[in-house]
Design a protein around this motif. Structure first.
Motif, PDB file in Angstrom:
ATOM      1  N   TRP A 161     -10.572   3.934  14.249  1.00 21.95           N
ATOM      2  CA  TRP A 161     -11.427   2.830  13.779  1.00 21.95           C
ATOM      3  C   TRP A 161     -12.664   3.387  13.097  1.00 21.95           C
ATOM      4  CZ3 TRP A 161     -11.205  -2.579  13.819  1.00 21.95           C
ATOM      5  CH2 TRP A 161     -12.398  -3.217  13.456  1.00 21.95           C
ATOM      6  N   SER A 191      -4.359   0.579   7.327  1.00 20.71           N
ATOM      7  CA  SER A 191      -5.344  -0.471   7.551  1.00 20.71           C
ATOM      8  C   SER A 191      -6.574  -0.237   6.674  1.00 20.71           C
ATOM      9  CB  SER A 191      -5.728  -0.487   9.033  1.00 20.71           C
ATOM     10  OG  SER A 191      -6.908  -1.200   9.236  1.00 20.71           O
ATOM     11  N   ALA A 192      -6.989   1.017   6.566  1.00 22.29           N
ATOM     12  CA  ALA A 192      -8.164   1.351   5.745  1.00 22.29           C
ATOM     13  C   ALA A 192      -7.903   1.039   4.272  1.00 22.29           C
ATOM     14  CB  ALA A 192      -8.526   2.824   5.920  1.00 22.29           C
ATOM     15  N   GLN A 221       0.823  -1.214   0.000  1.00 20.82           N
ATOM     16  CA  GLN A 221       0.000   0.000   0.000  1.00 20.82           C
ATOM     17  C   GLN A 221       0.858   1.266   0.000  1.00 20.82           C
ATOM     18  OE1 GLN A 221      -3.116  -0.223  -0.458  1.00 20.82           O
ATOM     19  NE2 GLN A 221      -3.668  -2.277   0.225  1.00 20.82           N
ATOM     20  N   PHE A 265     -16.761  -6.183   8.189  1.00 22.15           N
ATOM     21  CA  PHE A 265     -18.151  -5.731   8.257  1.00 22.15           C
ATOM     22  C   PHE A 265     -18.220  -4.247   8.618  1.00 22.15           C
ATOM     23  CE2 PHE A 265     -22.370  -5.326  10.358  1.00 22.15           C
ATOM     24  CZ  PHE A 265     -23.115  -5.537   9.218  1.00 22.15           C
ATOM     25  N   GLY A 266     -17.292  -3.793   9.449  1.00 24.69           N
ATOM     26  CA  GLY A 266     -17.251  -2.372   9.799  1.00 24.69           C
ATOM     27  C   GLY A 266     -17.196  -1.505   8.556  1.00 24.69           C
ATOM     28  N   GLY A 267     -16.370  -1.942   7.588  1.00 26.26           N
ATOM     29  CA  GLY A 267     -16.252  -1.201   6.329  1.00 26.26           C
ATOM     30  C   GLY A 267     -17.465  -1.406   5.438  1.00 26.26           C
ATOM     31  N   HIS A 288     -20.513  -2.146   6.277  1.00 28.22           N
ATOM     32  CA  HIS A 288     -21.716  -1.477   6.790  1.00 28.22           C
ATOM     33  C   HIS A 288     -21.638   0.026   6.581  1.00 28.22           C
ATOM     34  CE1 HIS A 288     -24.625   0.098   9.783  1.00 28.22           C
ATOM     35  NE2 HIS A 288     -25.325  -0.945   9.366  1.00 28.22           N
ATOM     36  N   ARG A 289     -20.437   0.587   6.782  1.00 26.34           N
ATOM     37  CA  ARG A 289     -20.291   2.032   6.554  1.00 26.34           C
ATOM     38  C   ARG A 289     -20.644   2.386   5.118  1.00 26.34           C
ATOM     39  NH1 ARG A 289     -17.347   6.190   9.042  1.00 26.34           N
ATOM     40  NH2 ARG A 289     -18.118   5.202  10.934  1.00 26.34           N
ATOM     41  N   ALA A 307      -5.071  -1.791  13.471  1.00 25.86           N
ATOM     42  CA  ALA A 307      -6.179  -1.079  12.832  1.00 25.86           C
ATOM     43  C   ALA A 307      -6.376   0.333  13.387  1.00 25.86           C
ATOM     44  CB  ALA A 307      -7.476  -1.876  12.975  1.00 25.86           C
ATOM     45  N   LYS A 349     -20.605   4.974  15.593  1.00 28.27           N
ATOM     46  CA  LYS A 349     -20.048   5.623  14.412  1.00 28.27           C
ATOM     47  C   LYS A 349     -18.914   6.592  14.750  1.00 28.27           C
ATOM     48  CE  LYS A 349     -24.079   5.067  11.482  1.00 28.27           C
ATOM     49  NZ  LYS A 349     -23.367   4.340  10.426  1.00 28.27           N
ATOM     50  N   PHE A 362      -6.856  -5.838   9.578  1.00 25.67           N
ATOM     51  CA  PHE A 362      -7.227  -5.689  10.988  1.00 25.67           C
ATOM     52  C   PHE A 362      -5.977  -5.666  11.876  1.00 25.67           C
ATOM     53  CE2 PHE A 362      -8.486  -7.776  15.071  1.00 25.67           C
ATOM     54  CZ  PHE A 362      -9.077  -6.652  15.613  1.00 25.67           C
ATOM     55  N   GLY A 363      -5.392  -6.824  12.087  1.00 27.65           N
ATOM     56  CA  GLY A 363      -4.116  -6.860  12.815  1.00 27.65           C
ATOM     57  C   GLY A 363      -4.186  -6.350  14.238  1.00 27.65           C
ATOM     58  N   MET A 423      -5.921  -1.265   3.144  1.00 32.00           N
ATOM     59  CA  MET A 423      -5.961  -2.721   3.001  1.00 32.00           C
ATOM     60  C   MET A 423      -7.408  -3.209   3.001  1.00 32.00           C
ATOM     61  SD  MET A 423      -2.760  -3.344   5.594  1.00 32.00           S
ATOM     62  CE  MET A 423      -2.817  -5.121   5.789  1.00 32.00           C
ATOM     63  N   LEU A 424      -8.212  -2.589   3.859  1.00 31.20           N
ATOM     64  CA  LEU A 424      -9.632  -2.944   3.941  1.00 31.20           C
ATOM     65  C   LEU A 424     -10.341  -2.641   2.621  1.00 31.20           C
ATOM     66  CD1 LEU A 424     -12.110  -3.849   5.592  1.00 31.20           C
ATOM     67  CD2 LEU A 424     -12.291  -1.522   6.469  1.00 31.20           C
ATOM     68  N   MET A 466     -15.309  -8.506  12.034  1.00 26.51           N
ATOM     69  CA  MET A 466     -15.734  -7.231  12.625  1.00 26.51           C
ATOM     70  C   MET A 466     -15.146  -6.069  11.812  1.00 26.51           C
ATOM     71  SD  MET A 466     -15.066  -5.968  16.532  1.00 26.51           S
ATOM     72  CE  MET A 466     -13.293  -5.859  16.457  1.00 26.51           C
ATOM     73  N   HIS A 467     -13.885  -6.269  11.366  1.00 23.12           N
ATOM     74  CA  HIS A 467     -13.201  -5.254  10.580  1.00 23.12           C
ATOM     75  C   HIS A 467     -13.826  -5.128   9.187  1.00 23.12           C
ATOM     76  CE1 HIS A 467      -9.494  -3.760   8.363  1.00 23.12           C
ATOM     77  NE2 HIS A 467      -9.758  -2.825   9.242  1.00 23.12           N
ATOM     78  N   SER A 517       0.573  -5.840  10.213  1.00 23.64           N
ATOM     79  CA  SER A 517      -0.626  -6.449  10.797  1.00 23.64           C
ATOM     80  C   SER A 517      -0.306  -7.847  11.312  1.00 23.64           C
ATOM     81  CB  SER A 517      -1.748  -6.498   9.755  1.00 23.64           C
ATOM     82  OG  SER A 517      -1.374  -7.356   8.691  1.00 23.64           O
ATOM     83  N   LEU A 518       0.976  -8.213  11.301  1.00 23.16           N
ATOM     84  CA  LEU A 518       1.429  -9.549  11.746  1.00 23.16           C
ATOM     85  C   LEU A 518       0.739 -10.654  10.945  1.00 23.16           C
ATOM     86  CD1 LEU A 518       1.452  -9.092  15.648  1.00 23.16           C
ATOM     87  CD2 LEU A 518       3.345  -8.703  14.061  1.00 23.16           C
ATOM     88  N   VAL A 553     -13.428   5.083   9.244  1.00 20.38           N
ATOM     89  CA  VAL A 553     -13.911   4.422   8.026  1.00 20.38           C
ATOM     90  C   VAL A 553     -14.728   3.161   8.307  1.00 20.38           C
ATOM     91  CG1 VAL A 553     -12.034   5.267   6.575  1.00 20.38           C
ATOM     92  CG2 VAL A 553     -11.775   3.083   7.729  1.00 20.38           C
ATOM     93  N   ARG A 554     -14.903   2.846   9.595  1.00 21.43           N
ATOM     94  CA  ARG A 554     -15.602   1.587   9.900  1.00 21.43           C
ATOM     95  C   ARG A 554     -16.684   1.826  10.953  1.00 21.43           C
ATOM     96  NH1 ARG A 554     -10.493   1.763  10.736  1.00 21.43           N
ATOM     97  NH2 ARG A 554      -9.008   0.626   9.459  1.00 21.43           N
ATOM     98  N   ASP A 555     -17.821   1.191  10.776  1.00 24.48           N
ATOM     99  CA  ASP A 555     -18.837   1.186  11.821  1.00 24.48           C
ATOM    100  C   ASP A 555     -18.493   0.081  12.818  1.00 24.48           C
ATOM    101  OD1 ASP A 555     -20.263   3.223  10.692  1.00 24.48           O
ATOM    102  OD2 ASP A 555     -21.590   1.909   9.544  1.00 24.48           O
ATOM    103  N   LEU A 556     -19.160   0.125  13.951  1.00 24.95           N
ATOM    104  CA  LEU A 556     -18.939  -0.900  14.963  1.00 24.95           C
ATOM    105  C   LEU A 556     -20.287  -1.253  15.558  1.00 24.95           C
ATOM    106  CD1 LEU A 556     -16.581  -2.370  16.446  1.00 24.95           C
ATOM    107  CD2 LEU A 556     -16.704  -0.576  18.167  1.00 24.95           C
TER     108      LEU A 556
END
Lengths: 498, 247
Positions: A450, B188-189, A330, B219-221, B223-224, B181, A441, B176-177, B191-192, B216-217, A366-367, A453-456
């Motif tokens: 987090w 991370s974003a 990336q 789906f987080g993306g 769903h957004r 994240a 959000k 995720f990692g 990669m997502l 979770m990672h 990210s291992l 760009v991501r929901d939780l």
């Protein structure tokens, strides 16, 4: 111990350095294309090698053995190289290496040198040191030449100009070589490079190289490359100066058998390097008559003393870990603020250099383990990354930071069932300010990275253990009441809530 | 068989439906499930972030709680990998011979869910019914630590009604990692974004995996972006049956 690190010292932390690179669409396209091509080629030639895993095991064993007896093999190399007419110098750090090299060039009255690709010279910032003394170093490896002419930085161990495409190379060549016309086909660009370089090969009297292997048994040196420009630098000049990290020594000539199979396949996806140059000392009337080797420590013995991360020194600089790394793919190598980028850079840079930004590099992963999987000498890079993270945490312990406090609190929470269950209850109650219309959000502080760009999904009404406890109670009740059979699928209905 | 469930701290707290599905599945297959309530966390987050000292008591705790279990099921490949890859070294560093011995004795009894089903119980068809188009994301730990290979796919292929569609670049990390994240949120974003593109290309309605952390990672993306794809742990697919009408 402080080590000179040239321009790298001022590099920003990884996450900052990555930002403009992530926005550079051309760079990302170039890097994606190049790493995909090399990865595909590598997979094909590794796949056809039926004893690949045994080769990896052998290479790793040879390197481990050598590192354990490094003193002996280095002295053996010195003795044999000297007997063959070479001169061996020892440099503790970058400054000493640069001083030795400068002295050798000035003794010959040289004003220019022609260079074979060498990462180690970049590690010690040789070019700026020479330029400051009025000596011009000409990079002759095509990619290094593109970087030098473009005043750019290398982004890959094997393919330093990987982040540039043909059109960009064409522009650099036209501008720097003063050409009015130039195509962007590979043959146009290589013809321009040949015309530009050939005159230097024939004129400049001092060659400079790195080394892929130093052979203790014979005192010989081995350099592998693809273009033949290296061969020119190694054979045409009167004087040849070679720099090598002390970990480059291997015990015997026969050991090359293993490495010359592993390296080209891992590095460029080739079965064999087009040019494998091997020379031992000086031969009268043939090749350079004045040959010097500088053995560079520059932090390597310090790495050797750390049992956990010593394996870093097995590296043969193939770059396979970079091509496989989803983080590197990336950002390119430019985000790592060091000539050693990607997974190997993330473990090597913080160990070699006392740089502030190097503290962020062990976290630039990210291992995922892709690096370890492809490493031809089986360096468990994720394991070393975790070890170095531990070192960063210990070094930062004096300064109270939120992360460290949070981690300590979490550790306490997990230390008993009671605290864990209380924390689960508290978390469910405490999350409400962040939940809107059933989703999290926006989170505060670092956690906001987090929700950018991501929901939780919020914590559900019931934890697993609560469900389990209720279910056990119900089961007991059913067993206690006479005439009732225990359901075959207890709690089935509850499975579909939430 | 008496199977002790190590649910993992985040499944317990955030994804109870996965644990419920594991219980339902294993009981349907005729096994007895046991859930030691003293369990908390394996220590992975601490260990991988550099807080190895803080992970030590959690390792000891895990060993104490599960040392007498017949078989331990972990529905998370990264937590199973934490136990398998790192516990021996951690125990070794303490010099405590009893602990080293206990860890060595314990490890052969620790199974990730797909391993348990295919390797230990010798099953591929678990009698599941799931009438949906599904793609499978191979998490990094399942692939490169546990070397699960195609075990999850073998299980999925035997699920009735399930339309399994291959995910491009399946071996690439989703980004995720763990703390990666948030520490390296932007990379991370990126990669997502790659992963989401591959998931969307499958036209699947469900993306599954053996790790809820990756899901979770992802789906987080998703769903957004209102992508219209949901993520479901493998256990929940395998636990679904015609009687349960699929989820």
């Amino acid at each position: 111990m402080s080590i000179r690190v040239g321009q790298a010292a001022e590099a920003p932390p990884f996450q900052k350095a990555a930002l403009p690179l992530l926005d550079d669409t051309q760079l990302r396209k170039n890097v994606r294309h190049a790493t995909n091509v090399i990865t595909r080629k590598r997979a094909a030639v590794v796949g056809e090698q039926h004893d690949w895993q045994q080769l990896r095991a052998s290479a790793s064993a040879i390197k481990e053995h050598t590192l354990r007896h490094l003193d002996r093999y280095l002295e053996q190399f010195e003795k044999n190289c000297t007997a063959a007419g070479g001169h061996v110098h020892w440099a503790a750090d970058a400054d000493e290496a640069n001083r030795i090299i400068l002295d050798l060039i000035q003794q010959q009255g040289g004003k220019e040198i022609i260079k074979v690709k060498t990462m180690t010279s970049d590690e010690i910032s040789l070019n700026p040191a020479l330029e400051a003394a009025g000596i011009h170093p000409h990079e002759t490896d095509l990619a290094d030449m593109i970087i030098q002419l473009g005043r750019d930085k290398p982004s890959h161990i094997v393919v330093p100009a990987l982040h540039k495409n043909r059109q960009q190379v064409r522009e650099i060549f036209m501008r720097e070589m003063g050409l009015n016309e130039l195509g962007d086909r590979p043959e146009d660009l290589t013809t321009a490079a040949r015309n530009y370089l050939r005159e230097k090969f024939l004129r400049v009297k001092i060659g400079f190289s790195g080394a892929n292997y130093l052979i203790a048994e014979t005192g010989g040196v081995c350099v592998v490359e693809s273009e033949g420009n290296g061969r020119m630098c190694l054979t045409l000049p009167e004087t040849l100066i070679t720099i090598a990290g002390i970990e480059k020594v291997i015990p015997t000539f026969r050991d090359l058998e293993v490495f010359l199979q592993l390296l080209p396949r891992s590095a460029t996806g080739e079965r064999m390097n087009p040019y494998n140059s091997l020379w031992t000392g000086v031969h009268k009337g043939e090749g350079p008559q004045n040959f010097h080797v500088i053995l560079l420590d520059n932090g390597r013995t310090r790495i050797l003393s750390d049992q956990e991360s010593r394996q870093t020194l097995r590296c043969i600089r193939c770059g396979a870990c970079q091509n496989a790394c989803p983080v590197y793919r990336q950002t390119s190598g430019l985000a790592y603020g060091s000539i050693y980028a990607g997974p190997i850079g993330a473990i090597l840079t913080p160990q070699l250099f006392d740089m502030q930004h190097a503290q962020t590099l062990p976290y630039a992963s990210s291992l995922c383990g892709a690096c370890y999987e492809v490493c031809p000498v089986k360096i468990n890079i994720p394991e070393v990354l975790i070890h170095l993270r531990g070192r960063v945490v210990r070094e930062q312990q004096s300064s109270a930071n939120l992360e460290a406090i949070g981690m300590k609190v979490m550790s306490r929470i997990f230390s008993s069932r009671r605290t864990f269950e209380s924390a689960q209850r508290l978390g469910r109650l405490g999350q409400w300010p962040f939940v809107s219309e059933g989703w999290v959000k926006h989170l505060p502080g670092m956690l906001g990275n987090w929700t950018e760009v991501r929901d939780l999904r919020p914590m559900p009404a019931q934890t697993f253990r609560t469900w389990w406890k209720n279910r056990q109670k119900q089961k007991l009740k059913l067993e206690d009441s006479p005439g009732t059979q225990v359901s075959q699928k207890p709690g089935l209905k509850e499975n579909h809530h939430a | 068989m008496r199977i002790s469930l190590f649910i993992t701290c985040y499944n317990d707290t955030l994804f109870p439906e996965t644990g419920q599905a594991v219980v339902r599945l294993l009981e349907r297959l005729g096994h007895q499930v046991d859930f030691p309530l003293e369990q908390t966390c394996c220590g992975q987050m601490h260990y991988n972030t550099g807080y190895q000292q803080e992970a030590m008591p959690l390792m000891r705790r895990f060993v104490e709680i599960f040392c007498n279990a017949e078989v331990i099921c972990v529905p998370s490949s990264s937590c199973a990998a934490m136990v398998r890859d790192h516990y021996p070294k951690m125990a070794e560093s303490t010099g405590d011979t009893a602990l080293i011995q206990a860890v060595n004795n314990l490890l052969p009894r620790v199974y990730e869910l797909a391993e348990l089903l295919v390797h230990k119980l010798g099953l591929e068809d678990v009698g599941a019914y799931y009438p949906h188009r599904v793609t499978y994301h191979a998490s990094c730990h399942s692939l490169r630590s546990l070397h699960l290979g195609d075990l999850p796919l073998r299980l999925l292929r035997k699920v009735r009604g399930l339309d399994l569609v291959e995910l491009q670049d399946v071996d690439q990390c989703c980004g995720f990692g763990g703390t990666f994240a948030v520490k390296m949120g932007d990379v991370s974003a990126a990669m997502l974004a790659d992963k989401i593109r591959c998931v969307e290309d499958t036209r699947a309605e469900v993306c599954t995996a053996v790790d809820n952390s990756c899901l979770m990672h992802i789906f987080g993306g998703l769903h957004r972006l209102r992508a219209g794809v949901r993520t479901v742990h493998l256990a929940e697919i395998l636990a679904s049956s015609e009687e349960g009408a699929g989820q």
